[in-house]
Design a protein around this motif. Structure first.
Motif, mmCIF file in Angstrom:
data_model
loop_
_atom_site.group_PDB
_atom_site.id
_atom_site.type_symbol
_atom_site.label_atom_id
_atom_site.label_comp_id
_atom_site.label_asym_id
_atom_site.label_seq_id
_atom_site.Cartn_x
_atom_site.Cartn_y
_atom_site.Cartn_z
ATOM 1 N N MET A 146 0.907 -1.132 -0.012
ATOM 2 C CA MET A 146 -0.035 0.061 0.105
ATOM 3 C C MET A 146 1.039 1.401 -0.004
ATOM 4 O O MET A 146 1.680 1.397 0.824
ATOM 5 C CB MET A 146 -1.124 -0.013 1.237
ATOM 6 C CG MET A 146 -2.035 1.168 1.183
ATOM 7 S SD MET A 146 -3.205 1.048 2.467
ATOM 8 C CE MET A 146 -2.326 1.105 3.991
ATOM 9 N N VAL A 147 0.583 2.173 -1.098
ATOM 10 C CA VAL A 147 1.407 3.389 -1.161
ATOM 11 C C VAL A 147 0.648 4.574 -0.762
ATOM 12 O O VAL A 147 -0.761 4.788 -1.590
ATOM 13 C CB VAL A 147 1.993 3.304 -2.550
ATOM 14 C CG1 VAL A 147 2.850 4.421 -2.632
ATOM 15 C CG2 VAL A 147 2.841 2.085 -3.052
ATOM 16 N N ASP A 148 1.094 5.435 -0.143
ATOM 17 C CA ASP A 148 0.545 6.806 0.235
ATOM 18 C C ASP A 148 1.672 7.988 0.029
ATOM 19 O O ASP A 148 2.468 7.588 0.887
ATOM 20 C CB ASP A 148 -0.492 6.881 1.139
ATOM 21 C CG ASP A 148 -1.468 7.874 1.248
ATOM 22 O OD1 ASP A 148 -2.566 7.569 1.145
ATOM 23 O OD2 ASP A 148 -1.086 9.215 1.471
ATOM 24 N N ARG A 149 1.080 9.003 -0.390
ATOM 25 C CA ARG A 149 2.119 10.178 -0.451
ATOM 26 C C ARG A 149 2.095 10.853 0.927
ATOM 27 O O ARG A 149 3.122 11.792 1.311
ATOM 28 C CB ARG A 149 1.798 11.112 -1.493
ATOM 29 C CG ARG A 149 0.649 11.837 -1.295
ATOM 30 C CD ARG A 149 0.187 12.732 -2.433
ATOM 31 N NE ARG A 149 1.558 13.524 -2.989
ATOM 32 C CZ ARG A 149 1.733 14.716 -2.454
ATOM 33 N NH1 ARG A 149 1.305 15.432 -1.380
ATOM 34 N NH2 ARG A 149 2.781 15.322 -2.859
ATOM 35 N N ASP A 150 1.113 10.518 1.749
ATOM 36 C CA ASP A 150 0.852 11.344 2.829
ATOM 37 C C ASP A 150 1.913 10.594 4.100
ATOM 38 O O ASP A 150 2.001 9.520 3.769
ATOM 39 C CB ASP A 150 -0.238 11.607 3.429
ATOM 40 C CG ASP A 150 -0.542 12.869 4.497
ATOM 41 O OD1 ASP A 150 0.372 13.077 5.330
ATOM 42 O OD2 ASP A 150 -1.642 13.260 4.493
ATOM 43 N N SER A 151 2.026 11.125 5.141
ATOM 44 C CA SER A 151 2.789 10.276 6.513
ATOM 45 C C SER A 151 1.626 9.710 7.226
ATOM 46 O O SER A 151 1.801 8.965 8.068
ATOM 47 C CB SER A 151 3.610 11.237 7.225
ATOM 48 O OG SER A 151 2.830 12.395 7.631
#
Length: 578
Positions: A32-37
């Protein structure tokens, strides 16, 4: 080799799909990839964090058993590989590969996949006006925005705020800032009503009246944002909206969202005219190895069968589960949505499902609507509150098309709307609603529930027994009874009618319903007659009595004076309510 699944997006649909896949296929490699922390949070709770109902951000990031849903949680507890602060830059469907970049290190990486899930969500709409990029102009799209706003208000930096947009988020933020912090809030909305596109205009006005009654809330409806003003140091110091200058310390953009689908477009997936990803009922895109769900997709309306864009965390989670099941080899289907929505503002709740009257007509239905007012519990129970319903039906086949409810007891409001939402999916008719079985006990409901009453009123409308009058037309005639050649017949007891007799003179006549069979000849036949009571029931019975006597010039105020007091605040010149 185990299946490789890449999921782009880690807020609602993405985590749900990921966890479902791992439960059904423990051997699958799910990334799972997300640009946010910050991932897997309750974004709809942001106004409640700002308003203090949620004490800290962890409350929006935690499970029901108080574990924080961060990357470590999903790795250790759910068995996922999680890449936060990592932005997917390109999807290559031919090579079945995702390219991404670590935003902290600049490292680029390739992630091959067998199945790909796009759960990229939505992006806030910022009106393209001068000054939109100034400091102190803040959207409400993620927890970072929430933290910024909360810090500003808690540190006393905000005395006055402008909120652009009277959608759900904008209104909830207005309540949070005015109610807890005592901030003077100006709500700027280009449309002439609250909740445009979400709520029936007549019913939304009840919320407008409640908000307008608050000392720190100022409404600017039908006022388009023209400019955000610069204080000369790069900070927003107010706005120009509808030609009016409004000073403020912060400008909060709550103008709604748009589907975040640039990756899908670059991958040549099919999109609709609004840019949302087209999916089938398996949540599969035009590429059989790519699924999509959440705020980036178009789903089917259960009423019209057409595609709709309806960003909601509840739908995203259901869609994510369907995606996970299907990637794991199942045959789950997402049938669509009826379009259910609810909101609570200053103790008044509004909920809706299906189409409102205007939407139904625009969709080609022969739509008719009734407004009813009735206690949400047994009328003799001390906890009862008046509930207001607007039911929309199709005249030709008597199919239920939509319902909006407003009331003080929010659980009762939502309960009625949820019941009808289930009926809409089954294409239920008025007869189904009239005979709908609802649990009854005086503290919880009425022997004849308000839903049954609404269906009965709609049946009377379609069969020509009920001739209703809308609130807007009532006010118009009341303001100019001579011009509209109207007389108002108040069928209530004298004590209820007395303030109106004093205010409106000969244009307002008191004939209690129980005396009408003896006094019917006092009702003029050469004027338009508006029949009035508290809820619309006695005036409806009066209408039937007069019809039997040959009167064809009567209309009944739908929902009665209870509805008018909620809709207009008060109809008496003094501003008093009954």
């Amino acid at each position: 080799m185990s299946m490789r699944v890449v999921i782009v997006g880690g807020v609602a649909a993405g985590p749900k799909a990921a966890c479902r896949i791992k439960r059904l296929m423990p051997e699958a490699k799910v990334t799972m990839v997300d640009r946010d922390s910050l991932i897997s949070y309750g974004g709809c709770g942001i106004p409640y964090y700002v308003g203090g109902d949620v004490a800290d951000l962890e409350g929006l990031l935690s499970t029901s058993f108080h574990m924080v849903r961060d990357a470590n949680f999903f790795t250790k507890v759910k068995g996922l590989e999680v890449l936060t602060r990592t932005e997917v830059t390109r999807v290559d469907p031919q090579a079945k590969e995702v390219w991404a970049c670590n935003l902290d290190t600049g490292e680029e990486m390739s992630l091959p996949y067998d199945k790909l899930v796009l759960a990229t969500g939505s992006i806030p709409f910022i009106p393209p006006v001068p000054g939109k990029d100034l400091n102190n102009v803040v959207p409400v799209a993620n927890l970072h925005h929430a933290k910024t706003i909360k810090e500003m208000v808690s540190q006393g930096q905000v005395g006055t705020a402008v909120i652009v947009g009277a959608g759900a988020t904008g209104l909830e933020m207005a309540e949070a800032m005015a109610d807890l912090w005592g901030i003077e809030v100006h709500i700027v909305e280009a449309a002439p009503q609250f909740l445009p596109g979400l709520a029936d205009p007549q019913m939304a006005r009840m919320l407008e009246i409640r908000m307008a009654e608050q000392e720190d809330i100022h409404l600017h409806l039908g006022a388009s944002l023209e400019e955000v003003l610069d204080d000369g140091q790069g900070n927003a110091c107010g706005v120009i909206a509808g030609g009016e200058k409004i000073e403020s310390d912060v400008v909060i953009m709550g103008c709604g969202v748009r589907p975040n689908t640039s990756l899908a477009a670059e991958a040549s997936l099919d999109l609709n005219q609004r840019g949302a990803i087209l999916v089938d009922d398996h949540m599969c895109t035009s590429d059989p190895d790519i699924y999509a769900g959440g705020d980036c997709v178009s789903i089917k309306s259960m009423i019209t069968g057409e595609g709709i864009f309806m960003p909601a965390g509840s739908l995203a989670n259901r869609e994510g589960r369907v995606i996970g099941t299907n990637i794991a080899g199942g045959d789950a289907r997402f049938p669509g949505a009826s379009g259910s929505f609810c909101i609570k503002l200053f103790g008044l709740s509004l909920a809706r499902t299906g189409l409102n009257e205007l939407q139904a007509k625009e969709a080609g239905f022969a739509a008719r609507a009734v407004i009813v007012a009735q206690a949400d519990r047994a009328h003799f129970h001390p906890d009862q509150k008046m509930m207001f319903l607007k039911l929309v039906v199709n005249e030709t086949d008597r199919r239920i098309l939509g319902l909006t409810a407003v009331g003080e007891n929010g659980d009762a409001v939502v309960g009625r709307v949820n019941a009808v939402a289930g009926l809409l999916a089954a294409k239920a008719t008025l007869e189904d609603l009239s005979n709908l079985e609802l649990a009854y006990s005086p503290p919880l409901g009425a022997a004849v529930d308000v839903l049954n009453s609404a269906a009965n009123a709609a049946e009377n409308l379609l069969e020509g027994r009920l001739e209703p009058l809308a609130p807007e037309e009532f006010i118009k005639r009341l303001r100019d009874p001579q011009g509209s050649n109207t007389v108002f017949i108040d069928t209530r007891a004298f004590a209820n009618a007395e303030p109106f007799l004093e205010a409106f003179g000969d244009d307002w006549v008191n004939i209690p319903q129980e005396t009408l069979r003896e006094r019917w000849q006092e009702v003029p036949k050469d004027k338009n007659v508006v029949l009035v009571c508290n809820s619309g029931v006695r005036s409806y019975e009066s209408q039937l009595i007069l019809k039997a006597k040959g009167y064809t010039n009567t209309v009944n105020l739908g929902g009665g004076m209870a509805t008018m007091n909620r809709w207009a605040g008060s109809v008496l010149p003094s501003g008093d309510k009954e």
